[in-house]
Write a protein that holds these residues in place. Structure first.
Motif, mmCIF file in Angstrom:
data_model
loop_
_atom_site.group_PDB
_atom_site.id
_atom_site.type_symbol
_atom_site.label_atom_id
_atom_site.label_comp_id
_atom_site.label_asym_id
_atom_site.label_seq_id
_atom_site.Cartn_x
_atom_site.Cartn_y
_atom_site.Cartn_z
ATOM 1 N N SER A 157 3.460 0.603 4.568
ATOM 2 C CA SER A 157 3.112 1.924 4.026
ATOM 3 C C SER A 157 3.753 2.191 2.662
ATOM 4 O O SER A 157 3.857 3.336 2.242
ATOM 5 N N ARG B 267 -0.810 5.006 10.102
ATOM 6 C CA ARG B 267 -0.966 3.563 9.905
ATOM 7 C C ARG B 267 -0.429 2.799 11.122
ATOM 8 O O ARG B 267 -1.013 1.811 11.573
ATOM 9 N N GLU C 119 -2.937 3.221 14.023
ATOM 10 C CA GLU C 119 -4.139 2.406 13.815
ATOM 11 C C GLU C 119 -3.876 0.934 14.136
ATOM 12 O O GLU C 119 -4.791 0.206 14.528
ATOM 13 N N SER C 120 -2.617 0.511 13.999
ATOM 14 C CA SER C 120 -2.296 -0.900 14.227
ATOM 15 C C SER C 120 -2.246 -1.274 15.705
ATOM 16 O O SER C 120 -2.371 -2.453 16.050
#
Length: 300
Positions: free
Chosen positions: A280, A257, A260-261
């Protein structure tokens, strides 16, 4: 079932997610009561370009804090977990603290992440290594080193999976650790994978996880791994495959996560790469299955 109590002795940063900032939140989500002692108090982690400001706690600091707990009869814990320590005298005193906690509760479990370095170099004073070897490894119930730390603690190198298991066996033999996990390492033949090796029941059960490599580095991932391992080993004490699967998937979900950011950025900075821990929350509670642990050896 009573709420498990944990004494977590790790670093603290004002901004970001490493040490207790990475560990306490997942533990709280799973219903653990966490009392935190900060081994250092810093503005941010050491990866920032302009450095850090703050304090490194010394032996007297942990002595004072623990004495206050003890005098108020607050020193009964189910677990004690330790991570980053910046001072050898603090670490020596920490070892004596764990011994005293065992007098209060002989069944306490000590989960140790021997944070010293990674990728071939130390990021703590090298004097800490001998303290870990002489005072910490002999008393820990669970050891969670990465490959670099496992090699330093054992005095052995890891060039293949067989070497990894030998290092685990060596660390078992150096103390009372029932469980040794090499949390991450370049142990296999596939350059696109990171490998985690878990040795349970003093090596009678061995579990391996192959993890897709995320093309970035992260700070605080080991702290999430350690907290997740404690959570899932408490919930599934007799299922090493489940423990390793859930621990790795929890950690991977946070890292993925986070990646991906910022992957769309040309040059992501340290703040961009801070773990997306709060975002998360659902994955920390119920991790998606990215990978599945493999049983290499089953206890007889």
């Amino acid at each position: 079932m009573s709420t498990p109590r944990i004494l977590s002795i790790q670093s603290h940063v004002v901004c970001g997610y490493v040490g207790n900032k990475s560990s306490v939140f997942p533990l709280h989500l799973h219903g653990f009561q966490v009392d935190a002692i900060n081994s250092v108090q810093l503005s941010n982690h050491t990866g920032y370009r302009k450095g850090i400001k703050g304090q490194i706690l010394k032996a007297q600091d942990i002595t004072d804090l623990y004495t206050g707990l003890k005098e108020n009869n607050l020193n009964f814990y189910d677990y004690v977990t330790t991570g980053y320590v910046g001072d050898p005298s603090f670490l020596e005193t920490l070892a004596r603290t764990v011994t005293d906690l065992r007098e209060k509760n002989p069944n306490i479990k000590y989960v140790c992440d021997p944070v010293m370095g990674d990728e071939g170099h130390f990021y703590v004073p090298e004097a800490l290594l001998s303290v870990y070897q002489k005072s910490i490894v002999p008393i820990a119930d669970v050891l969670l080193p990465n490959q670099f730390e496992a090699e330093k603690l054992s005095g052995m190198s890891i060039t293949c999976e067989a070497d990894g298991w030998k290092v685990c066996d060596k660390l078992h033999s150096q103390g009372k650790a029932e469980t040794v996990v090499i949390t991450s390492g370049e142990i296999g033949d596939n350059p696109d994978e990171i490998v985690s090796l878990g040795s349970f029941n003093r090596g009678e059960t061995k579990v391996k996880v192959c993890i897709p490599r995320i093309p970035s580095s992260f700070t605080g991932s080991g702290d999430v791994f350690a907290a997740s391992f404690l959570i899932w080993s408490h919930k599934h004490p007799d299922n090493p495959v489940k423990i390793m699967t859930n621990t790795v998937n929890t950690t991977y979900a946070v890292l993925n996560r986070t990646y991906e950011s910022f992957k769309h950025l040309d040059t992501p900075g340290s703040y961009d790469k801070e773990l997306k821990l709060i975002q998360s929350k659902a994955d920390l509670e119920d991790p998606p299955e990215f990978v599945q642990a493999i049983l290499v050896k089953e206890s007889s």
